[in-house]
Design an enzyme around this catalytic site. Sequence first.
Site, PDB file in Angstrom:
ATOM      1  N   THR A 146       0.868  -1.187   0.000  1.00 61.36           N
ATOM      2  CA  THR A 146       0.000   0.000   0.000  1.00 61.36           C
ATOM      3  C   THR A 146       0.902   1.234   0.000  1.00 61.36           C
ATOM      4  O   THR A 146       1.281   1.719  -1.054  1.00 61.36           O
ATOM      5  CB  THR A 146      -0.984   0.001   1.190  1.00 61.36           C
ATOM      6  OG1 THR A 146      -0.264  -0.225   2.412  1.00 61.36           O
ATOM      7  CG2 THR A 146      -2.036  -1.086   1.023  1.00 61.36           C
ATOM      8  N   LYS A 159       3.940  -6.902   4.545  1.00 58.11           N
ATOM      9  CA  LYS A 159       3.711  -5.538   4.083  1.00 58.11           C
ATOM     10  C   LYS A 159       3.433  -4.653   5.278  1.00 58.11           C
ATOM     11  O   LYS A 159       2.921  -5.097   6.308  1.00 58.11           O
ATOM     12  CB  LYS A 159       2.566  -5.470   3.073  1.00 58.11           C
ATOM     13  CG  LYS A 159       1.187  -5.814   3.575  1.00 58.11           C
ATOM     14  CD  LYS A 159       0.452  -4.678   4.249  1.00 58.11           C
ATOM     15  CE  LYS A 159       0.440  -3.445   3.379  1.00 58.11           C
ATOM     16  NZ  LYS A 159      -0.054  -2.271   4.205  1.00 58.11           N
ATOM     17  N   THR A 199       2.082  -7.585  12.828  1.00 63.06           N
ATOM     18  CA  THR A 199       1.968  -6.252  12.292  1.00 63.06           C
ATOM     19  C   THR A 199       1.382  -6.312  10.903  1.00 63.06           C
ATOM     20  O   THR A 199       1.876  -7.025  10.053  1.00 63.06           O
ATOM     21  CB  THR A 199       3.324  -5.542  12.226  1.00 63.06           C
ATOM     22  OG1 THR A 199       3.124  -4.290  11.599  1.00 63.06           O
ATOM     23  CG2 THR A 199       4.340  -6.318  11.458  1.00 63.06           C
ATOM     24  N   GLU A 227       6.876   4.749   7.258  1.00 66.63           N
ATOM     25  CA  GLU A 227       6.457   5.935   6.512  1.00 66.63           C
ATOM     26  C   GLU A 227       7.264   7.157   6.930  1.00 66.63           C
ATOM     27  O   GLU A 227       7.214   7.598   8.074  1.00 66.63           O
ATOM     28  CB  GLU A 227       4.962   6.175   6.730  1.00 66.63           C
ATOM     29  CG  GLU A 227       4.103   5.128   6.063  1.00 66.63           C
ATOM     30  CD  GLU A 227       2.645   5.197   6.452  1.00 66.63           C
ATOM     31  OE1 GLU A 227       1.839   4.537   5.781  1.00 66.63           O
ATOM     32  OE2 GLU A 227       2.310   5.893   7.422  1.00 66.63           O
ATOM     33  N   ASN A 239       0.446  10.529   5.842  1.00 69.57           N
ATOM     34  CA  ASN A 239      -0.803  10.156   6.507  1.00 69.57           C
ATOM     35  C   ASN A 239      -1.851  11.254   6.477  1.00 69.57           C
ATOM     36  O   ASN A 239      -3.049  10.987   6.656  1.00 69.57           O
ATOM     37  CB  ASN A 239      -0.504   9.740   7.954  1.00 69.57           C
ATOM     38  CG  ASN A 239       0.092   8.354   7.998  1.00 69.57           C
ATOM     39  OD1 ASN A 239      -0.608   7.353   7.877  1.00 69.57           O
ATOM     40  ND2 ASN A 239       1.404   8.266   8.137  1.00 69.57           N
ATOM     41  N   THR A 245      -6.030  10.518  -0.527  1.00 72.79           N
ATOM     42  CA  THR A 245      -6.018  11.384  -1.703  1.00 72.79           C
ATOM     43  C   THR A 245      -4.783  11.147  -2.562  1.00 72.79           C
ATOM     44  O   THR A 245      -4.664  11.712  -3.601  1.00 72.79           O
ATOM     45  CB  THR A 245      -6.076  12.855  -1.293  1.00 72.79           C
ATOM     46  OG1 THR A 245      -4.989  13.137  -0.409  1.00 72.79           O
ATOM     47  CG2 THR A 245      -7.378  13.170  -0.602  1.00 72.79           C
TER      48      THR A 245
END
EC number: 2.3.1.35
Length: 454
Positions: free
Chosen positions: A191, A219, A230, A320, A449, A454
Site C-alpha cells: 500500500t 507488508k 503487524t 512511513e 498520513n 487522496t
Amino acid sequence: MAHLYRIINLTKNLPKIHHQIRKISSQIPDSKKHLVPSSGTYPKGFKATGTHCGIKKNGLKDLALIISEKPCTSSAVFTTNVFKAAPVLVSREILEKKKGQNIYSLVINAGVANAVTGTKGLENAKSMGDTVSKLNGVEESSLVMSTGVIGQHLPIEKIISGINQAYNLAKQQTAEELHEGWMKAAESIMTTDTFPKLRSKQFILPSSGLKYNMAGTTKGAGMIHPNMATLLATVVTDVSISPKALNEALKYAVDRSFNSISIDNDMSTNDTFAVFANGAATTDGKVTIDDINGKDFKQFRDDLTEFAADLAKLVVRDGEGATKFVTIHVKGAKTYTDAKQIASTISTSSLVKTALYGQDANWGRILCAVGYAGVSSIIPNKVSVSFIPTDGTTPLRLLNLGEPENVNEERASEILAMEDLEINVDLGIGNEEAKMWTCDYSHEYITINGHYRT
C-alpha cells in the site's frame, strides 16, 4: 519434448519477465533497492503470484495468491483491535473449524481493508476464500487477508475474476519462474510500502540433518504497533510439523519478531501473521516435528523466530517517512517481560523518535520513557544508557549507573547521523533482555498520513 517446450516457452517469456522486474525496480527508492532479493530458495510444493484485478486505480498489482500442492498445517495470530476486519474473522473461524489442518492457500487483496464493513464485508471475505477453495477442490481450505482503506466495500466481482486469473498463473508456473512469482505476490500486497518485502532461506533439523526451506512476505509502513503481529505477514515452509507444535512455535516467534516492532503506535484492524507448513521436504509422509520439548522443535522455533524477525525489520526499514532504523536493546532486567515493556515504551515515545530524526542526543527523553514504563523493579542508580553505532566503532556512554556522562556532542552527532543505530539501556538488576525495532518520526510521516486517501 515436454522439457524442451518449457525451455522454449521460458525463453519466449524472458523479455516480459525482465520488463516486469525493471518496472518494479524503477519504482523502488535507490536507498531501498539493496533490500529486495534478486533470487531465492523456496519451499517445495508452494507457488505464489500476484496480479492487478482493479482495486488500485494506478494499475499496480493488488491481488496476491499463495497455493500449496499438498495440505498444510497452518497457524495464525490476529490483531487484538476490537474492530477486527472481516478477513480476520473469517480466517480465524476457518482455522478453528479445521483445527489448523487441510489448508491449501491464502488470498490477499490490497487497496481496501474490508474493515468495519458489516455483514456485506463478511460475505465478501467469505466469497474470496470460497472462490479459492473451490479451485483447490477442498471446502474452506483458504485463508483471507485484506489491507488498505478502512470502511470501504470490496469490488468483489473484480476480485473473484482476479482470483481465477491468479490461480491459473500459479498453476502454470515453472520452477524457473518461482522467484518472479513470489516477487509478484510481495508487490501485490503493498500500500504505502516503497518496496516489496520478501525473504527465503534454507535450514537444517539437528536430529536427522533434514534440509527444509522457508519463504515469507510481509507488508507495512504505517499503522504499526504490536500486540499480535503487524499488518500482514505470511511464512510458508516445507517442514512437517503438528498443529500443536506449530502453534507453540508461532506464539514464541511472534513475540520476538512482529510484536517487537513499532512505527507509529497505531494498531491495525487487519493485523494477521500466518504460517503454513506442507511437509513436502519429507518423503515418508511422517510428521517430523511433534514433541515441543525435542531438539527439532526448538531448532524450528528458533529458525522461525529469526526468519520472522528479519521480515519484521523490513517493515521498520520502510516506515512511513522514516530516515533511521533503530534497535532498542534493554538488558540487565529481572524478567523478559520487564525488558520488553521498557523497550516498547522507548520505541513508541514521540519525543524520542523526533529527537532521533533531528539527530539530537537528548538522552533525557530516553530515561524519561524508561521511568514511566510501569516497571517497578527499576533502581535509578543502577541504570546506564549508551548509543551503539553499527559501524563497529566505540559506543557513546550517556548515563552510567544513574550519573550523567560528559557527552561528546560531536561524537553523538556522528552516531545519530547514521541510518542504523542502537540505543542500549542496561538496568543492572538481572540477566534478562529484550529488543524492539523502531524508526524516527519525520515531517514526511505527517505528509503521507495527512493525504492517505487522496
